[in-house]
Motif scaffolding. Structure first.
Motif, short mmCIF file in Angstrom:
data_model
loop_
_atom_site.label_atom_id
_atom_site.label_comp_id
_atom_site.label_asym_id
_atom_site.label_seq_id
_atom_site.Cartn_x
_atom_site.Cartn_y
_atom_site.Cartn_z
N ASP A 198 0.97 -1.01 0.44
CA ASP A 198 -0.07 -0.04 -0.16
C ASP A 198 0.80 1.12 -0.06
N GLY A 199 0.28 2.19 -1.06
CA GLY A 199 0.79 3.17 -0.64
C GLY A 199 2.02 3.64 -1.34
N SER A 200 3.03 3.81 -1.72
CA SER A 200 4.87 3.81 -2.66
C SER A 200 4.85 2.37 -2.50
N ALA A 201 4.90 1.76 -3.31
CA ALA A 201 4.51 0.43 -3.41
C ALA A 201 6.26 -0.04 -3.96
N GLU A 202 6.67 0.57 -4.52
CA GLU A 202 8.13 0.08 -5.53
C GLU A 202 9.38 0.21 -4.29
N ALA A 203 9.27 0.96 -3.53
CA ALA A 203 10.22 1.29 -2.38
C ALA A 203 10.36 0.02 -1.91
N GLN A 204 8.93 -1.08 -1.49
CA GLN A 204 9.07 -1.65 -0.62
C GLN A 204 9.23 -3.29 -1.01
N VAL A 205 9.27 -3.46 -2.40
CA VAL A 205 9.47 -4.91 -3.02
C VAL A 205 11.12 -5.16 -3.29
N GLN A 206 11.76 -6.32 -2.95
CA GLN A 206 13.02 -5.90 -3.04
C GLN A 206 12.92 -6.90 -4.35
N LYS A 207 14.01 -6.38 -5.08
CA LYS A 207 14.09 -7.94 -6.31
C LYS A 207 15.51 -8.27 -7.07
N THR A 208 14.90 -9.47 -6.82
CA THR A 208 16.07 -9.93 -7.56
C THR A 208 16.42 -10.91 -8.72
N ILE A 243 14.90 -12.10 -14.92
CA ILE A 243 13.70 -11.25 -14.34
C ILE A 243 14.02 -10.55 -12.89
N PRO A 244 14.06 -9.13 -12.63
CA PRO A 244 14.13 -8.46 -11.43
C PRO A 244 13.00 -8.95 -11.20
N MET A 245 12.34 -9.37 -9.91
CA MET A 245 11.44 -9.07 -9.29
C MET A 245 11.50 -9.77 -7.71
N ASP A 246 10.09 -9.15 -7.20
CA ASP A 246 9.54 -10.36 -6.12
C ASP A 246 9.50 -11.67 -6.46
N ALA A 247 9.80 -12.74 -6.53
CA ALA A 247 9.46 -14.31 -6.76
C ALA A 247 8.61 -14.40 -6.33
N VAL A 248 8.19 -14.00 -5.02
CA VAL A 248 6.51 -14.60 -4.33
C VAL A 248 5.78 -13.69 -4.88
N ILE A 328 0.59 -5.39 -7.36
CA ILE A 328 2.54 -6.22 -7.46
C ILE A 328 2.52 -5.72 -8.42
N LEU A 329 2.29 -5.36 -9.67
CA LEU A 329 2.97 -5.41 -10.97
C LEU A 329 3.07 -3.67 -10.92
N SER A 330 2.33 -2.88 -10.42
CA SER A 330 3.20 -1.30 -10.13
C SER A 330 4.22 -1.44 -9.54
N ALA A 331 4.07 -2.41 -8.89
CA ALA A 331 5.56 -2.22 -7.90
C ALA A 331 6.50 -2.54 -8.52
N HIS A 332 7.22 -2.81 -9.05
CA HIS A 332 7.25 -3.99 -9.83
C HIS A 332 7.61 -2.91 -11.62
N GLY A 333 7.41 -1.96 -11.68
CA GLY A 333 6.85 -1.49 -13.17
C GLY A 333 7.21 -1.83 -13.89
N LEU A 352 7.11 -7.47 -17.07
CA LEU A 352 8.08 -6.79 -16.10
C LEU A 352 9.23 -6.40 -17.26
N PRO A 353 10.02 -5.51 -16.56
CA PRO A 353 11.42 -4.74 -17.24
C PRO A 353 12.49 -6.02 -16.76
N LEU A 354 12.96 -6.00 -17.95
CA LEU A 354 14.59 -7.65 -18.02
C LEU A 354 15.50 -6.70 -16.81
N GLU A 355 15.22 -5.03 -16.89
CA GLU A 355 16.39 -4.46 -16.51
C GLU A 355 15.93 -3.66 -15.37
N VAL A 356 17.23 -3.30 -13.89
CA VAL A 356 15.98 -2.99 -13.42
C VAL A 356 16.51 -1.43 -13.71
#
Length: 358
Positions: A198-208, A243-248, A328-333, A352-356
């Motif tokens: 909720d809120g500023s989602a992108e900052a809370q998603v840890q991508k690997t 793909i940079p993502m939070d897999a869960v 979720i997808l908005s948080a991932h860009g 999903l973008p392939l590069e961060v």
């Protein structure tokens, strides 16, 4: 803290970002004045340009401090650098007090209007968030009550009529309990996800960097266990897509979309999930062979809450699961869309973008 003290701290607070912005604007205007001196040796344009600088600074900074400071500094710069005798202060110039008052007025009025506009925008944002929360509560009140009622009814039937129930009847009741319990688990996972991002989602998603095929196969394994009666086909590219993502979270998106087909693809019994690469994005498609989506529903299908009349099956709502996918997808860009395929059935497509991005 008293209200007037809080207002003063907000109006005259220091910010590194605003300091840098103010200095860059003043330096840019000064450079422009030097560049234009050849066109007007008397520098008649300088005052107007610095009024513009004060206006810009008051607009892009918070509070009143930087606008007022810029107005005072601009008057000094015009006096010292661009007024004869150059690089000397001369406070005996005619109209000097008027210039100071004019720039101060510009900065104060602009800062006041900008501050008010930002407060109004913040109030609208908070109102929108409250509306979303209210819609969410309305949506889950039915979605949670229905499976709980089903579980309670089936359990009561097993307890009260165990002697009269046949084995197939008992198995049917147990299957109903399992199905409703699985739905409740998915609902709770979706609600926890909404809370998390909720809120500023992108900052809370840890991508690997994850292999897209592995995430897809993991979601497919869980889906087949929950819905063995449905046919599921996976189509993946020959190359490995990292793909940079939070897999869960992305696995949850895939499960939500596949389960959405189970509950809403009328007449369907088969799902095809495709992973492809399109330029610098990974594209996932979840396609079913059902009757498709009501075209009137498509523009609002990713809203948090859909009115009951928009659903053919009121016991299995699309609103929360699909809104979670969108969040979720908005948080991932990324992006997500829904459409009806020409050959029939619904197609949910997300990228999903392939590069961060940096």
């Amino acid at each position: 803290m008293k209200p007037h003290r809080a207002w003063l701290r907000g109006a005259f607070r220091f910010s590194v970002r605003d300091t840098v912005r103010s200095l860059l604007i003043l330096l840019g205007i000064s450079a422009l004045c030097f560049a234009l001196q050849g066109f007007d040796p008397n520098n008649g344009f300088v005052s107007m340009l610095f009024v513009l600088a004060v206006f810009l600074i008051a607009t892009v900074t918070d509070g009143y401090f930087y606008g007022i400071a810029a107005s005072l500094l601009s008057v000094l710069l015009v006096n010292y650098v661009f007024t004869y005798p150059y690089f000397h202060f001369n406070f005996t110039l005619a109209g000097y007090p008027i210039a100071i008052v004019t720039m101060l007025a510009v900065s104060i009025v602009t800062s006041a209007l900008t501050t008010q506009a930002k407060r109004s925008a913040k109030a609208r944002l908070e109102a929108d968030r409250e509306k979303i929360r209210a819609n969410l509560l309305r949506a889950i009140s039915h979605d949670l009550r229905t499976p709980l009622t089903g579980i309670l009814g089936a359990a009561s039937a097993l307890q009260d009529h165990d002697d009269t129930l046949s084995r197939p009847e008992r198995l049917d009741l147990v299957r109903d309990i399992r199905s409703d319990a699985a739905w409740l688990i998915r609902m709770v996972e979706n609600l926890l996800t909404i809370t998390r991002i909720d809120g500023s989602a992108e900052a809370q998603v840890q991508k690997t960097a994850e292999v897209g095929e592995e995430v897809l196969e993991s979601a497919a394994a869980k889906f087949r266990k929950l819905h063995p009666q449905w046919g599921l086909t996976l189509q993946v590219p020959d190359e490995l897509l990292f793909i940079p993502m939070d897999a869960v979270l992305i696995e949850q998106v895939l499960l939500n979309l596949m389960e959405n087909a189970v509950h809403h693809a009328q007449g369907g019994d088969r799902i095809t999930v495709t992973l492809t690469r399109r330029d610098d994005r990974a594209v996932f498609e979840v396609r079913d062979n059902g009757a498709g989506i009501d075209p009137a529903l498509l523009p609002k299908i990713f809203h948090t809450h859909l009115p009951a009349e928009d659903r053919a099956d009121s016991t299995r709502r699309m609103g929360i699961g699909l809104s979670v996918c969108h969040a979720i997808l908005s948080a991932h860009g990324g992006t997500i869309t829904a459409e009806n395929a020409p050959e029939g059935g619904a197609v949910f497509r997300f990228t999903l973008p392939l590069e961060v991005s940096t």
